[in-house]
Design a protein around this motif. Sequence first.
Motif, mmCIF file in Angstrom:
data_model
loop_
_atom_site.group_PDB
_atom_site.id
_atom_site.type_symbol
_atom_site.label_atom_id
_atom_site.label_comp_id
_atom_site.label_asym_id
_atom_site.label_seq_id
_atom_site.Cartn_x
_atom_site.Cartn_y
_atom_site.Cartn_z
ATOM 1 N N GLY A 60 -21.800 -6.087 21.219
ATOM 2 C CA GLY A 60 -20.099 -6.454 21.470
ATOM 3 C C GLY A 60 -19.440 -5.347 20.388
ATOM 4 O O GLY A 60 -19.976 -4.241 19.688
ATOM 5 N N ASN A 61 -18.156 -5.553 20.097
ATOM 6 C CA ASN A 61 -17.259 -4.724 19.319
ATOM 7 C C ASN A 61 -16.540 -5.879 18.337
ATOM 8 O O ASN A 61 -16.781 -7.043 18.140
ATOM 9 C CB ASN A 61 -16.206 -4.032 19.905
ATOM 10 C CG ASN A 61 -15.533 -4.982 20.938
ATOM 11 O OD1 ASN A 61 -15.537 -6.113 20.832
ATOM 12 N ND2 ASN A 61 -14.884 -4.407 21.936
ATOM 13 N N PHE A 62 -15.896 -5.195 17.282
ATOM 14 C CA PHE A 62 -15.025 -5.925 16.236
ATOM 15 C C PHE A 62 -14.244 -6.992 16.848
ATOM 16 O O PHE A 62 -14.204 -8.094 16.302
ATOM 17 C CB PHE A 62 -14.416 -4.825 15.323
ATOM 18 C CG PHE A 62 -13.720 -5.400 14.204
ATOM 19 C CD1 PHE A 62 -14.478 -6.184 13.106
ATOM 20 C CD2 PHE A 62 -12.478 -5.743 14.086
ATOM 21 C CE1 PHE A 62 -13.868 -6.725 12.078
ATOM 22 C CE2 PHE A 62 -12.017 -6.215 12.952
ATOM 23 C CZ PHE A 62 -12.510 -6.735 12.033
ATOM 24 N N GLU A 63 -13.525 -6.519 17.962
ATOM 25 C CA GLU A 63 -12.672 -7.482 18.202
ATOM 26 C C GLU A 63 -13.101 -8.901 18.715
ATOM 27 O O GLU A 63 -12.608 -10.062 18.744
ATOM 28 C CB GLU A 63 -11.673 -7.011 19.820
ATOM 29 C CG GLU A 63 -10.736 -5.873 19.096
ATOM 30 C CD GLU A 63 -11.411 -4.481 19.029
ATOM 31 O OE1 GLU A 63 -12.516 -4.381 19.566
ATOM 32 O OE2 GLU A 63 -10.741 -3.556 18.328
ATOM 33 N N SER A 64 -14.276 -8.759 19.582
ATOM 34 C CA SER A 64 -15.207 -9.935 19.944
ATOM 35 C C SER A 64 -15.337 -10.900 18.845
ATOM 36 O O SER A 64 -15.440 -11.853 18.930
ATOM 37 C CB SER A 64 -16.202 -9.354 20.807
ATOM 38 O OG SER A 64 -17.084 -8.803 20.090
#
Length: 135
Positions: A60-64
């Motif tokens: 995933g990424n930071f926003e998730s």
Amino acid sequence: MAALLLRHVGRHCLRAHLNAQLCIRKWSLPMALSVCHRGSGIALSGGVSLFGLSALVLPGNFESYLMFVKSLCLGPTLIYSAKFVLVFPLMYHSLNGIRHLLWDLGKGLAIPQVWLSGVAVVVLAVLSSGGLAAL
């Protein structure tokens, strides 16, 4: 944590009748601030390293992950406290670094000034951390 370990070592030295210069008998404010400065530097470098490593390893990424934290519906007091805990080592280490730079210039080296600047660093770190956590 490091301060407690050093204090334990000091007590052990006193019981073992070792050289008094190797033992820590009483902690002064400048000494405690120096240990905390080093500890905050270690915590900051470890935190940045772990954050960078987690960005590489975790899916995933930071926003998730940010959305996951928002979905927990944590209270504002807990969020403010967490932000304060995250920003305090940065502010303390930065302000104490400025204090050390002033010492390198030869200013504020008298013992009363050392104590006063130490108290000022702690107070300013708490106030600035509180202000930044409120953002």
